[in-house]
Write an enzyme that holds these catalytic residues in place. Sequence first.
Site, PDB file in Angstrom:
ATOM      1  N   LYS A  77      21.281  91.735  48.551  1.00 42.33           N
ATOM      2  CA  LYS A  77      21.512  90.936  49.756  1.00 42.33           C
ATOM      3  C   LYS A  77      22.206  89.621  49.427  1.00 42.33           C
ATOM      4  CE  LYS A  77      19.375  89.524  54.087  1.00 42.33           C
ATOM      5  NZ  LYS A  77      18.169  89.605  54.944  1.00 42.33           N
ATOM      6  N   GLU A 163       8.580  86.511  57.697  1.00 40.69           N
ATOM      7  CA  GLU A 163       9.115  87.167  58.895  1.00 40.69           C
ATOM      8  C   GLU A 163       8.055  88.117  59.437  1.00 40.69           C
ATOM      9  OE1 GLU A 163      13.287  89.207  59.987  1.00 40.69           O
ATOM     10  OE2 GLU A 163      11.963  90.514  58.835  1.00 40.69           O
TER      11      GLU A 163
END
Length: 224
Positions: A77, A163
Amino acid sequence: MNLAELDFREKMVPEQVDIVLKETQPFLGLMMECRCALMEVETKLNVLNEEFALKYNRNPFEAIKSRIKKPISIVEKLKRKGFPISVKSMEENLFDIAGIRVICSFVDDIYAIAALLVQQDDITLIEAKDYIKKPKQNGYRSLHLLLEVPVFLAEEKKSMKVEVQFRTIAMDFWASLEHKLKYKKDISDAEEIFVELQECADIISNMDLRMQEIRNRIEAQEEK
């Protein structure tokens, strides 16, 4: 070398090992802090679940699943987004290393528990993305919250990001299957399948609403 370090090295491709190996200890420290942040948020959610059960005689959660993003996924990522490959870069640029998925029974439970969670005075809401009211193009529905929570370490208090994704059982079922299907290659009728997935997502959403209405009718009769 402990198992965590070995696991970290085995998940790296050769050209990445030299870059990251020197930061193995800081990396493991960051992963530990992320796990602690997950425990903090999970505890808060479990407390709310217990209180909700006592107050309303039912549990709003079907399941709570937590995960730490895998080392290779973190590096991929960072590379995909053009960020440096370092622990400092991970902390500054990736906010989903620690993630929790909360599977709820009904849509209104999602909003009720999410509101109670972010109202706590040691929780800071950084960002909210409501893919239930505004689904993604492919039909994906979920409520995403990016939270900041304090982690109390031996010598310092550190703010960590977590998250949290809230879904109903039906939303989670659809998302799990869609995730598996989208990585299939050489599909000749991909556009047709995309449309069918959207239709399935709409059907599931309507079912969620109908089940919630049925529950409301039953509870209204119980109160009489």
